[in-house]
Scaffold this motif. Sequence first.
Motif, mmCIF file in Angstrom:
data_model
loop_
_atom_site.group_PDB
_atom_site.id
_atom_site.type_symbol
_atom_site.label_atom_id
_atom_site.label_comp_id
_atom_site.label_asym_id
_atom_site.label_seq_id
_atom_site.Cartn_x
_atom_site.Cartn_y
_atom_site.Cartn_z
ATOM 1 N N LEU A 86 0.099 10.060 -3.487
ATOM 2 C CA LEU A 86 1.048 9.735 -2.428
ATOM 3 C C LEU A 86 1.094 10.800 -1.344
ATOM 4 O O LEU A 86 1.499 10.532 -0.212
ATOM 5 C CB LEU A 86 2.446 9.547 -3.026
ATOM 6 C CG LEU A 86 2.599 8.398 -4.020
ATOM 7 C CD1 LEU A 86 3.964 8.469 -4.694
ATOM 8 C CD2 LEU A 86 2.432 7.061 -3.315
ATOM 9 N N ARG A 142 7.105 -0.506 -4.960
ATOM 10 C CA ARG A 142 5.875 -0.911 -5.631
ATOM 11 C C ARG A 142 4.800 0.161 -5.453
ATOM 12 O O ARG A 142 4.055 0.477 -6.378
ATOM 13 C CB ARG A 142 5.386 -2.241 -5.057
ATOM 14 C CG ARG A 142 4.173 -2.803 -5.801
ATOM 15 C CD ARG A 142 3.602 -4.024 -5.108
ATOM 16 N NE ARG A 142 4.588 -5.065 -4.937
ATOM 17 C CZ ARG A 142 5.088 -5.444 -3.766
ATOM 18 N NH1 ARG A 142 4.676 -4.836 -2.650
ATOM 19 N NH2 ARG A 142 5.974 -6.403 -3.677
ATOM 20 N N ARG A 143 4.714 0.746 -4.246
ATOM 21 C CA ARG A 143 3.694 1.776 -4.001
ATOM 22 C C ARG A 143 3.962 3.017 -4.847
ATOM 23 O O ARG A 143 3.037 3.603 -5.423
ATOM 24 C CB ARG A 143 3.711 2.135 -2.516
ATOM 25 C CG ARG A 143 2.699 3.200 -2.121
ATOM 26 C CD ARG A 143 2.479 3.189 -0.605
ATOM 27 N NE ARG A 143 3.735 3.267 0.111
ATOM 28 C CZ ARG A 143 4.328 4.434 0.449
ATOM 29 N NH1 ARG A 143 3.770 5.572 0.091
ATOM 30 N NH2 ARG A 143 5.465 4.430 1.107
ATOM 31 N N ARG A 171 3.098 2.161 -8.616
ATOM 32 C CA ARG A 171 1.696 1.986 -8.967
ATOM 33 C C ARG A 171 0.887 3.262 -8.795
ATOM 34 O O ARG A 171 -0.269 3.316 -9.230
ATOM 35 C CB ARG A 171 1.102 0.880 -8.111
ATOM 36 C CG ARG A 171 1.665 -0.508 -8.416
ATOM 37 C CD ARG A 171 1.089 -1.541 -7.479
ATOM 38 N NE ARG A 171 1.593 -2.883 -7.790
ATOM 39 C CZ ARG A 171 1.279 -3.983 -7.087
ATOM 40 N NH1 ARG A 171 0.449 -3.875 -6.040
ATOM 41 N NH2 ARG A 171 1.783 -5.148 -7.424
ATOM 42 N N ALA A 172 1.442 4.292 -8.152
ATOM 43 C CA ALA A 172 0.692 5.533 -7.929
ATOM 44 C C ALA A 172 0.419 6.222 -9.257
ATOM 45 O O ALA A 172 1.301 6.344 -10.114
ATOM 46 C CB ALA A 172 1.466 6.455 -6.997
ATOM 47 N N SER A 182 8.300 -3.001 -1.132
ATOM 48 C CA SER A 182 6.920 -2.524 -1.004
ATOM 49 C C SER A 182 6.834 -1.018 -1.236
ATOM 50 O O SER A 182 5.863 -0.515 -1.828
ATOM 51 C CB SER A 182 6.375 -2.877 0.379
ATOM 52 O OG SER A 182 7.169 -2.278 1.399
ATOM 53 N N THR A 183 7.849 -0.280 -0.790
ATOM 54 C CA THR A 183 7.862 1.166 -1.021
ATOM 55 C C THR A 183 7.970 1.467 -2.507
ATOM 56 O O THR A 183 7.247 2.323 -3.042
ATOM 57 C CB THR A 183 9.030 1.801 -0.254
ATOM 58 O OG1 THR A 183 8.913 1.493 1.128
ATOM 59 C CG2 THR A 183 9.037 3.310 -0.444
#
Length: 523
Positions: A325, A314-315, A318-319, A311-312
């Motif tokens: 961020l 992916r974040r 996608r930023a 999940s980290t």
Amino acid sequence: MVELAERTGGGITLHARVRAADGLCPHCGRPSGRVHGRYLRRLSDAAVSGARVVIELLVRRFRCLNAACAAVTFVEQVAGLTSPHARFTPLLRGMLTSIAVALAGRPGSRLAAALGVPVAKDTLLRLLRALPEEPIEPVRVLGVDDFALRKGDSYSTLLVDLERRRPIDVLPGREAEPLAAWLADHPEIEIIARDRGGAYAEGARTGAPQATQIADGWHLWKNLGEAVEKTVGTHHVCVRTVFASALPATPPPGDDIWQLPPSATASTLDVCGRERRLVTRTKERYAAVQQLLAEGSSLEGICRTLRLDRSTVRRFARAASIDELLVKAVNRTGILDPYAAYLHQRWNDGCRDSAQLHEEIRALGFPGSIQTTRRYLRPFKSTTAAPPTPRVAPRPRRIGRWIMTKPGNLSDEDALALKEIRAGCPELDAVTGHVRDFATMMRDLTGSELPVWMERVERDNLPALHSLVNGLRRDQDAVIAGLSSSWSSGQVEGQNTRVKRIKRDGYGRANFDLLRTRILLRT
């Protein structure tokens, strides 16, 4: 001819005899076929696969048929296998001799046993002493130096052929007479490199008046260094005065005043004005994820490479930009933020007690512990200016090393300290100049400038250097030659170091003849 080979617990035994019908008398060379008797000889040979080999050879004793020969009987010998009274074959004797040259007694005996050829230490020493000395070839350039058999008690003299780079003789003692006698037998010597000892100078003058004596440059530099250290010790009071008067500058008042960073422009900074760790970590991870994506890595691959949760990753992937961020990091508030202005004000007012400040903000509603307050105030204390401490003057030996070192090889800090010392002490300034002039003479091989250099030294009030100059005058010709020639005792010092290693290998117990043999053969 080998008749039988058998393997026993002690090794391999070969039974052999000589097939020839006649034997040649070693004295007159006349053949004889008249057998006087037979007996069995046991010869040790080189090991086979680590097993000891013994050759039991049946030999015959012949009667010499030449009435004019001094020998009545003789024993037949096998070329390459036997020699009179020998218990080793020539091959094994050569191997054991090589071991004796390298390791001498007990260590050599241990190595020989490991190789399958057990032998007593005394046997190895006899083989070593039986080796003939190599003849000394004509010597043109000779190096002379002493080494200690027992430090402070007994010494010997090492002679080295500097052109062939090998020791050629070892003399007992370090007096002039043995050296002069040796030199008298070698009139071909043209150059003698030595230290500044008076005994070797006298021996060279007596035994080789035709040779040019060279005082070794390393010993000259060492003598100069000793004089410099004595001079620095005499004037160390000046050095202490220089370092005591040059205290480090104190920080201007107000350096320990803490101001809050403007929240609008420095919200990514901590109270010390540095970038917050969360902000730094976010930037590094974003850059790493974007680089791996550009290289074609999948999200799973990036998770394994950076060891981050999916999940980290992916974040970060996608930023749209790093600013997206950083919103959480920028807007993140701490538990002490509402009280930061009050803490800064009280700190600037002079209150440095963490416990008192904690009680004050607790009265204002702060719910945290005292450890939180202490962690927040710790950067304040670490940057508070400490009172200046006086500089410690360096020791004389260290200053002497600065003076004797090439200026370009000094660190900036040492060069600055030496500059301060020279500015505060005229005597040490003069010494530094004399040392660098002497180094220039050694480097450029301009020994003819030595008399002018000594006159300059004598004009200054430097007693230790004056004593050095007086010693140089007594040996002036050799010193000038040493500063003008490329020959030196450097090779002799290297051989001397090797000699000390050989001496220690024998635990200091070797007699002079044995030590001399090992020195001359281990080249």
